[in-house]
Design an enzyme around this catalytic site. Structure first.
Site, PDB file in Angstrom:
ATOM      1  N   GLY A 136       9.083  -0.889  -6.510  1.00 23.58           N
ATOM      2  CA  GLY A 136       8.960  -1.638  -5.140  1.00 23.58           C
ATOM      3  C   GLY A 136       7.327  -1.288  -4.542  1.00 23.58           C
ATOM      4  CB  THR A 137       5.439   1.703  -4.267  1.00 23.23           C
ATOM      5  OG1 THR A 137       6.609   2.170  -3.511  1.00 23.23           O
ATOM      6  CG2 THR A 137       3.933   2.050  -3.677  1.00 23.23           C
ATOM      7  CE  LYS A 191       1.783 -12.154  -8.498  1.00 24.60           C
ATOM      8  NZ  LYS A 191       3.270 -11.518  -8.627  1.00 24.60           N
TER       9      LYS A 191
END
Length: 319
Positions: free
Chosen positions: A218-219, A66
């Site tokens: 989120g990290t 990705k």
């Protein structure tokens, strides 16, 4: 090679599909049949991040990457801040087999991983859900959490409180009472999802009650931080990929401070496979460090490709 554009993804991959695909990925990783390659992440300035996540799933016959990242100026452009594309290859020949829009897939697989951690690690009697963050992915997180547990209410905080009503609308859609709160009120939550792109911790140890489960999603880059190091150090730690957790995940700061080591962190796949018991007591704080692994992206992209071929959708090109 089949091109599956972003516009088709919503009709091809459901949240339930994402949950099943991510669970299968964790299981394959736990069995040693699938592994992720080292992540490449680069800061482009002005908050922009770009990179590559890739891996090989021998059991599922998937090889791919990705490419994409986070572009905070995109909201003003009318597009999502997260932009990505998944490329799949034949693991035997290396020939490209598909190019798949990755924006919705990223949100779905991130929410699925978070929900899996809640399902396996939160206390059975958990009834109050806390959400820290109200960006694009927060709604996906809330919907996924609601599929695995019956919540009595939702409390939420965001650095920019004017964004919270949109998340409140999702809670209303789910039939859940919703309240915007200060971070100190997170102590009321039995499970807390953090889904921000913060460079500094917002959720502190004093904000979290004994027995809570945290899904820190989120990290995923060096320098990001959602949770105070002291909170990470006092929790029992789980993750999707230990190598990423200690280098680019929420655990990176506790590792740098010498408070946590990679050996202290349990892969969630080990819990799914029954090799680790997971939560050990009702008083224990559990923390899932969801760094986001390439294998998850490949798994959900493969679902999209299979469905597209079955329905005659997408664009086939010669390469």
């Amino acid at each position: 090679m089949l091109i599956v554009p972003e516009a088709l993804i919503a009709d091809l991959v459901s949240p339930e599909d994402a949950f099943a695909a991510v669970a299968a990925t964790f299981a394959a990783m736990a069995r040693g049949e699938a592994y992720n390659f080292p992540v490449v992440r680069e800061a482009l300035g002005e908050g922009r991040q770009y990179g590559f996540k890739s891996g090989l799933d021998r059991a599922g016959g998937m090889l791919g990457v990705k490419a994409g990242g986070y572009f905070p100026g995109n909201m003003a452009r009318g597009i999502t801040n997260h932009q990505s594309t998944v490329y799949l290859f034949d693991p035997e020949s290396g020939r490209p087999t598909a190019m798949v829009g990755g924006n919705l897939l990223t949100a779905l697989r991130t929410a699925a991983a978070s929900a899996l951690s809640i399902d396996r690690l939160a206390r059975r009697e958990a009834r109050v859900l806390g959400v820290v963050g109200a960006g694009h992915q927060a709604g996906f997180q809330l919907r996924a959490a609601a599929r695995v547990r019956d919540w009595d209410r939702v409390i939420a905080w965001n650095l920019h409180p004017e964004m919270l009503p949109k998340l409140g609308a999702v809670a209303e859609e789910l039939g859940l009472p919703f309240e915007a709160v200060g971070l100190e009120r997170m102590v009321e939550a039995d499970a807390i999802i953090t889904i921000t792109s913060s460079p500094a911790a917002s959720l502190m140890a004093a904000h979290v009650a004994p027995g809570a489960h945290l899904a820190c999603m989120g990290t995923d880059t060096k320098g990001k931080q959602e949770v105070q190091v002291a909170l990470v150090a006092k929790a029992r730690l789980f993750t999707d990929e230990v190598a990423q957790s200690v280098s680019i995940g929420e655990a990176q700061h506790a590792v740098a401070a010498g408070l946590v080591a990679g050996a202290d962190i349990v892969p969630l796949g080990a819990v799914l496979a029954g090799a680790d018991a997971g939560r050990r007591s009702d008083e224990e704080i559990t923390l899932f460090d969801g760094t986001g692994v390439g294998l998850q992206d490949l798994a959900v992209a493969a679902v999209a490709v299979t469905r597209a071929r079955e329905r005659g959708l997408g664009v086939e090109v010669s390469v």
